[in-house]
Structure formats: C-alpha cells, structure tokens
Scaffold this motif. Structure first.
Motif, PDB file in Angstrom:
ATOM      1  N   SER A  38       1.075  -1.320  -0.039  1.00  0.00           N
ATOM      2  CA  SER A  38      -0.119   0.038   0.218  1.00  0.00           C
ATOM      3  C   SER A  38       0.912   1.199  -0.254  1.00  0.00           C
ATOM      4  O   SER A  38       0.430   2.559  -0.595  1.00  0.00           O
ATOM      5  CB  SER A  38      -0.770  -0.367   1.289  1.00  0.00           C
ATOM      6  OG  SER A  38      -0.501  -0.213   2.625  1.00  0.00           O
ATOM      7  N   VAL A  39       1.561   1.053   0.137  1.00  0.00           N
ATOM      8  CA  VAL A  39       2.711   2.496   0.723  1.00  0.00           C
ATOM      9  C   VAL A  39       3.652   2.239  -0.587  1.00  0.00           C
ATOM     10  O   VAL A  39       3.493   4.070  -0.887  1.00  0.00           O
ATOM     11  CB  VAL A  39       4.149   2.126   1.585  1.00  0.00           C
ATOM     12  CG1 VAL A  39       5.020   3.153   1.677  1.00  0.00           C
ATOM     13  CG2 VAL A  39       3.636   1.804   3.353  1.00  0.00           C
ATOM     14  N   MET A  41       2.037   1.861  -3.099  1.00  0.00           N
ATOM     15  CA  MET A  41       0.824   2.395  -4.124  1.00  0.00           C
ATOM     16  C   MET A  41       1.329   3.538  -4.109  1.00  0.00           C
ATOM     17  O   MET A  41       0.500   4.184  -5.083  1.00  0.00           O
ATOM     18  CB  MET A  41      -0.469   1.317  -3.735  1.00  0.00           C
ATOM     19  CG  MET A  41      -1.624   2.187  -5.051  1.00  0.00           C
ATOM     20  SD  MET A  41      -3.358   1.459  -4.145  1.00  0.00           S
ATOM     21  CE  MET A  41      -3.653   1.637  -2.642  1.00  0.00           C
ATOM     22  N   LEU A  42       0.700   3.852  -2.686  1.00  0.00           N
ATOM     23  CA  LEU A  42       0.638   5.613  -2.649  1.00  0.00           C
ATOM     24  C   LEU A  42       1.917   6.316  -3.609  1.00  0.00           C
ATOM     25  O   LEU A  42       1.517   7.331  -4.221  1.00  0.00           O
ATOM     26  CB  LEU A  42       0.572   5.386  -1.264  1.00  0.00           C
ATOM     27  CG  LEU A  42      -0.431   5.318  -0.315  1.00  0.00           C
ATOM     28  CD1 LEU A  42      -0.785   5.947   1.029  1.00  0.00           C
ATOM     29  CD2 LEU A  42      -2.084   5.684  -1.191  1.00  0.00           C
ATOM     30  N   LEU A  43       3.020   5.808  -3.674  1.00  0.00           N
ATOM     31  CA  LEU A  43       4.143   6.687  -3.932  1.00  0.00           C
ATOM     32  C   LEU A  43       3.906   6.501  -5.484  1.00  0.00           C
ATOM     33  O   LEU A  43       3.991   7.416  -5.394  1.00  0.00           O
ATOM     34  CB  LEU A  43       5.806   5.890  -3.592  1.00  0.00           C
ATOM     35  CG  LEU A  43       5.385   6.217  -1.815  1.00  0.00           C
ATOM     36  CD1 LEU A  43       6.921   4.523  -1.465  1.00  0.00           C
ATOM     37  CD2 LEU A  43       6.071   7.699  -1.744  1.00  0.00           C
ATOM     38  N   SER A  44       3.194   5.276  -6.078  1.00  0.00           N
ATOM     39  CA  SER A  44       3.187   5.384  -7.497  1.00  0.00           C
ATOM     40  C   SER A  44       2.107   6.400  -7.894  1.00  0.00           C
ATOM     41  O   SER A  44       2.468   7.043  -8.898  1.00  0.00           O
ATOM     42  CB  SER A  44       2.737   3.764  -7.862  1.00  0.00           C
ATOM     43  OG  SER A  44       4.109   3.382  -7.822  1.00  0.00           O
ATOM     44  N   LEU A  45       1.407   6.427  -7.284  1.00  0.00           N
ATOM     45  CA  LEU A  45      -0.168   6.805  -7.150  1.00  0.00           C
ATOM     46  C   LEU A  45       0.270   8.449  -7.272  1.00  0.00           C
ATOM     47  O   LEU A  45       0.252   9.426  -8.259  1.00  0.00           O
ATOM     48  CB  LEU A  45      -0.907   6.651  -6.365  1.00  0.00           C
ATOM     49  CG  LEU A  45      -1.798   5.351  -6.500  1.00  0.00           C
ATOM     50  CD1 LEU A  45      -2.874   4.872  -5.705  1.00  0.00           C
ATOM     51  CD2 LEU A  45      -2.451   4.982  -8.543  1.00  0.00           C
ATOM     52  N   GLN A  46       1.177   8.807  -6.572  1.00  0.00           N
ATOM     53  CA  GLN A  46       1.094  10.390  -6.183  1.00  0.00           C
ATOM     54  C   GLN A  46       2.220  10.457  -7.505  1.00  0.00           C
ATOM     55  O   GLN A  46       2.577  11.514  -7.885  1.00  0.00           O
ATOM     56  CB  GLN A  46       2.536  10.744  -4.899  1.00  0.00           C
ATOM     57  CG  GLN A  46       1.237  10.155  -3.438  1.00  0.00           C
ATOM     58  CD  GLN A  46       1.654  10.822  -2.306  1.00  0.00           C
ATOM     59  OE1 GLN A  46       1.977  11.132  -1.912  1.00  0.00           O
ATOM     60  NE2 GLN A  46       2.924   9.424  -2.434  1.00  0.00           N
ATOM     61  N   GLU A  47       3.062   9.519  -7.222  1.00  0.00           N
ATOM     62  CA  GLU A  47       3.925  10.070  -8.806  1.00  0.00           C
ATOM     63  C   GLU A  47       3.219   9.611 -10.004  1.00  0.00           C
ATOM     64  O   GLU A  47       3.776  11.326 -10.578  1.00  0.00           O
ATOM     65  CB  GLU A  47       5.588   9.107  -8.975  1.00  0.00           C
ATOM     66  CG  GLU A  47       6.615   9.206 -10.182  1.00  0.00           C
ATOM     67  CD  GLU A  47       7.441   8.836  -9.770  1.00  0.00           C
ATOM     68  OE1 GLU A  47       7.547   7.306 -10.908  1.00  0.00           O
ATOM     69  OE2 GLU A  47       7.692   7.743  -8.930  1.00  0.00           O
ATOM     70  N   ILE A  51      -0.237  14.326  -7.505  1.00  0.00           N
ATOM     71  CA  ILE A  51      -1.539  13.822  -6.122  1.00  0.00           C
ATOM     72  C   ILE A  51      -0.522  13.835  -4.724  1.00  0.00           C
ATOM     73  O   ILE A  51       0.776  13.403  -5.244  1.00  0.00           O
ATOM     74  CB  ILE A  51      -2.545  13.163  -6.413  1.00  0.00           C
ATOM     75  CG1 ILE A  51      -1.677  11.944  -5.708  1.00  0.00           C
ATOM     76  CG2 ILE A  51      -3.448  13.161  -7.268  1.00  0.00           C
ATOM     77  CD1 ILE A  51      -3.018  10.841  -5.727  1.00  0.00           C
ATOM     78  N   ASP A  52      -0.849  14.052  -3.672  1.00  0.00           N
ATOM     79  CA  ASP A  52      -0.094  14.007  -2.386  1.00  0.00           C
ATOM     80  C   ASP A  52      -0.952  13.700  -1.374  1.00  0.00           C
ATOM     81  O   ASP A  52      -2.183  13.802  -1.364  1.00  0.00           O
ATOM     82  CB  ASP A  52       0.192  15.866  -1.681  1.00  0.00           C
ATOM     83  CG  ASP A  52       1.006  15.915  -0.873  1.00  0.00           C
ATOM     84  OD1 ASP A  52       1.422  15.235  -0.054  1.00  0.00           O
ATOM     85  OD2 ASP A  52       0.392  16.748   0.448  1.00  0.00           O
ATOM     86  N   VAL A  53      -0.653  12.550  -1.258  1.00  0.00           N
ATOM     87  CA  VAL A  53      -1.288  11.371  -0.232  1.00  0.00           C
ATOM     88  C   VAL A  53      -0.904  10.943   0.887  1.00  0.00           C
ATOM     89  O   VAL A  53       0.171   9.912   0.951  1.00  0.00           O
ATOM     90  CB  VAL A  53      -2.094  10.053  -0.946  1.00  0.00           C
ATOM     91  CG1 VAL A  53      -2.498   9.331   0.062  1.00  0.00           C
ATOM     92  CG2 VAL A  53      -2.853  10.284  -1.604  1.00  0.00           C
ATOM     93  N   PRO A  54      -0.489  11.711   1.952  1.00  0.00           N
ATOM     94  CA  PRO A  54       0.009  11.420   3.500  1.00  0.00           C
ATOM     95  C   PRO A  54       0.142  10.279   3.403  1.00  0.00           C
ATOM     96  O   PRO A  54      -1.335   9.894   4.269  1.00  0.00           O
ATOM     97  CB  PRO A  54       0.180  12.885   4.116  1.00  0.00           C
ATOM     98  CG  PRO A  54      -0.623  13.990   2.991  1.00  0.00           C
ATOM     99  CD  PRO A  54      -0.759  13.313   2.538  1.00  0.00           C
ATOM    100  N   VAL A  55       1.346   8.832   3.744  1.00  0.00           N
ATOM    101  CA  VAL A  55       0.596   7.926   4.300  1.00  0.00           C
ATOM    102  C   VAL A  55       0.140   8.038   5.774  1.00  0.00           C
ATOM    103  O   VAL A  55      -0.845   7.010   6.411  1.00  0.00           O
ATOM    104  CB  VAL A  55       1.973   7.027   4.795  1.00  0.00           C
ATOM    105  CG1 VAL A  55       1.897   5.519   5.107  1.00  0.00           C
ATOM    106  CG2 VAL A  55       3.315   6.972   3.271  1.00  0.00           C
ATOM    107  N   SER A  56       0.138   9.230   7.020  1.00  0.00           N
ATOM    108  CA  SER A  56      -0.533   9.010   8.094  1.00  0.00           C
ATOM    109  C   SER A  56      -1.187   9.517   8.205  1.00  0.00           C
ATOM    110  O   SER A  56      -2.681   9.009   8.710  1.00  0.00           O
ATOM    111  CB  SER A  56       0.603  10.183   8.974  1.00  0.00           C
ATOM    112  OG  SER A  56       0.598  11.602   8.363  1.00  0.00           O
ATOM    113  N   GLU A  57      -2.146   9.730   6.544  1.00  0.00           N
ATOM    114  CA  GLU A  57      -3.693  10.159   6.569  1.00  0.00           C
ATOM    115  C   GLU A  57      -3.966   8.644   5.866  1.00  0.00           C
ATOM    116  O   GLU A  57      -5.925   9.278   4.931  1.00  0.00           O
ATOM    117  CB  GLU A  57      -3.650  11.153   5.615  1.00  0.00           C
ATOM    118  CG  GLU A  57      -3.027  12.431   6.410  1.00  0.00           C
ATOM    119  CD  GLU A  57      -3.698  14.195   5.777  1.00  0.00           C
ATOM    120  OE1 GLU A  57      -4.486  13.642   4.724  1.00  0.00           O
ATOM    121  OE2 GLU A  57      -2.905  14.970   6.546  1.00  0.00           O
TER     122      GLU A  57
END
Length: 79
Positions: A38-39, A41-47, A51-57
């Motif tokens: 999932s981490v 995935m978030l990094l790939s989506l942001q790149e 977009i900005d998706v803080p892992v903490s959120e």
C-alpha cells in the motif's frame, strides 16, 4: 491520461494481477496487497498523478478496492 487505466496499471505492477474485472474486490482481504504494497501504491499514485497522499492520512478502508482507489485519485486530482 485515463485515471482508471493508470490505477489499474499500478495495481497490476504491484499485484501481478489484472484487476480490470475485479473493480469492487477488496485487494487487502483477498491477499493481493499488504501494508508494504500500500505504501508503494501511494508513492506510485503520487508520482503518476501528481497528487499528495500522506501515508499518515491513509485509511485502508477508503482505498481497498480498485474502484475506490480510482475515485480517491480523481478527487485528489481535482483539489
């Protein structure tokens, strides 16, 4: 860029599965993704989508199906 296809491409890279016919399947419950994936995935989506998706959120329940991921990315793109 088509958001749905971009998300599916990322999920395919991470899971090794074509999820285009499983858009409402829970990718965590069915064992395709774990917390490390999932981490990534978030990094790939942001790149890919700038977009900005803080892992903490990150709330897994809001990102647990391909359709939910597409919807979240689209909402973040419009912010």
């Amino acid at each position: 860029m088509d958001t749905k296809q971009g998300v599916l491409d990322i999920l395919n890279d991470l899971t090794g599965e074509d999820l285009s016919d499983q858009m409402d399947e829970n990718i965590f419950d069915n064992g395709l993704m774990d917390s490390m994936a999932s981490v990534q995935m978030l990094l790939s989506l942001q790149e890919k989508f700038d977009i900005d998706v803080p892992v903490s959120e990150f709330n897994r329940a809001e990102w647990d199906t391909p359709n939910k991921i597409v919807a979240k990315v689209e909402s973040l793109e419009n912010e």
